[in-house]
Design a protein around this motif. Structure first.
Motif, PDB file in Angstrom:
ATOM      1  N   GLU A   1      49.211  54.214  45.152  1.00  0.00           N
ATOM      2  CA  GLU A   1      48.826  54.270  46.184  1.00  0.00           C
ATOM      3  C   GLU A   1      48.089  55.799  46.528  1.00  0.00           C
ATOM      4  O   GLU A   1      47.012  55.940  47.297  1.00  0.00           O
ATOM      5  CB  GLU A   1      49.926  54.151  47.507  1.00  0.00           C
ATOM      6  CG  GLU A   1      50.434  52.821  47.556  1.00  0.00           C
ATOM      7  CD  GLU A   1      51.557  52.522  46.442  1.00  0.00           C
ATOM      8  OE1 GLU A   1      52.204  53.681  46.153  1.00  0.00           O
ATOM      9  OE2 GLU A   1      51.473  51.510  46.051  1.00  0.00           O
ATOM     10  N   ASN A   2      48.733  56.949  46.289  1.00  0.00           N
ATOM     11  CA  ASN A   2      48.162  58.054  46.465  1.00  0.00           C
ATOM     12  C   ASN A   2      47.655  58.841  45.023  1.00  0.00           C
ATOM     13  O   ASN A   2      47.659  60.114  45.166  1.00  0.00           O
ATOM     14  CB  ASN A   2      49.468  59.119  47.097  1.00  0.00           C
ATOM     15  CG  ASN A   2      49.997  58.630  48.324  1.00  0.00           C
ATOM     16  OD1 ASN A   2      49.157  58.084  49.407  1.00  0.00           O
ATOM     17  ND2 ASN A   2      51.285  58.646  48.693  1.00  0.00           N
ATOM     18  N   ARG A   3      47.205  58.079  44.192  1.00  0.00           N
ATOM     19  CA  ARG A   3      46.705  58.426  43.000  1.00  0.00           C
ATOM     20  C   ARG A   3      45.410  57.999  42.600  1.00  0.00           C
ATOM     21  O   ARG A   3      45.160  57.179  41.819  1.00  0.00           O
ATOM     22  CB  ARG A   3      47.769  58.274  41.733  1.00  0.00           C
ATOM     23  CG  ARG A   3      49.300  58.863  42.231  1.00  0.00           C
ATOM     24  CD  ARG A   3      50.136  58.321  41.240  1.00  0.00           C
ATOM     25  NE  ARG A   3      50.351  58.980  40.056  1.00  0.00           N
ATOM     26  CZ  ARG A   3      51.134  58.965  39.276  1.00  0.00           C
ATOM     27  NH1 ARG A   3      51.924  57.719  39.083  1.00  0.00           N
ATOM     28  NH2 ARG A   3      51.245  59.646  38.230  1.00  0.00           N
TER      29      ARG A   3
ATOM     30  N   SER B   1      44.433  55.805  39.513  1.00  0.00           N
ATOM     31  CA  SER B   1      44.295  54.068  39.617  1.00  0.00           C
ATOM     32  C   SER B   1      42.562  54.003  39.281  1.00  0.00           C
ATOM     33  O   SER B   1      42.370  52.771  38.642  1.00  0.00           O
ATOM     34  CB  SER B   1      44.364  53.897  41.113  1.00  0.00           C
ATOM     35  OG  SER B   1      43.551  54.623  42.130  1.00  0.00           O
ATOM     36  N   ALA B   2      41.831  54.805  39.066  1.00  0.00           N
ATOM     37  CA  ALA B   2      40.572  54.347  38.994  1.00  0.00           C
ATOM     38  C   ALA B   2      40.513  54.375  37.459  1.00  0.00           C
ATOM     39  O   ALA B   2      39.655  53.380  37.001  1.00  0.00           O
ATOM     40  CB  ALA B   2      39.496  55.399  39.574  1.00  0.00           C
TER      41      ALA B   2
END
Length: 194
Positions: free
Chosen positions: A145-147, A151-152
């Motif tokens: 969520e905050n990374r 994540s990409a």
């Protein structure tokens, strides 16, 4: 009925003689594959969380284990919260050992099997260089969520795999939320050795 026998390069940061859930799981997987006639080459580190050591090279039946000597006892756990540092610590030794093995045995190895996220980055590069089929097992929940950058990167790397094996529904949900295709994912079920 005939079954194809495969030669698999398994990349993992942890393996026997280290003791843990992943190590036990992979020991069982390798034993099963070896008994079915598949050839498995495991590339791993000497245990990074304890001072116990295994042989640098070990062969049992159809399973060959290559253990890379590396520095820093218990650094893995200390760096876990800082993925870029953990990546810089764990990537090089496994990458160069796998690269040298693939140069030497490229005609023998059919499939690259990455066990975890950092081995997935290694396998991503090697499958492109050597044109091999690939499978990745994801044994963690990352909380993307905050990374956004992580994540990409994870989406980019995992989308190149032929098969993605999340270890739990929560992991599967997390990977689907990144936009990875459901048709590539199969939830794997761990077994218990009674």
């Amino acid at each position: 009925m005939t079954t194809n026998k495969h030669s698999i390069l398994m990349i993992t940061e942890a393996f026997y003689p280290n003791i843990g859930g992943l190590e036990t799981h992979l020991g069982g997987v390798c034993e099963y594959l070896g008994e079915k006639g598949h050839k498995v080459r495991v590339v791993t580190y000497q245990p990074l969380t304890t001072r116990v050591r295994g042989p640098k090279y070990e062969e049992t039946g159809n399973v060959k284990i290559h253990r890379v000597q590396w520095f820093g006892v218990n650094w893995r756990h200390k760096l876990e919260r800082f993925f870029p540092l953990l990546f810089l610590y764990l990537f090089p030794g496994l990458f160069f050992k796998c690269l040298s093995l693939l140069f030497k045995h490229r005609r023998e190895i059919d499939i690259i099997d990455a066990q975890g996220l950092i081995p997935a980055f290694i396998a991503h590069i090697l499958t492109k260089l050597f044109r091999k089929r690939s499978v990745v097992s994801i044994h963690a929940i990352f909380g993307f969520e905050n990374r956004r950058i992580l994540s990409a990167l994870v989406k980019w790397v995992l989308s190149s795999f032929d098969v993605i094996l999340p270890f739990a529904n929560k992991t599967s949900d997390e990977l689907l939320a990144l936009g990875l295709p459901a048709e590539k994912m199969t939830l794997f079920v761990s077994w218990v050795d009674l």
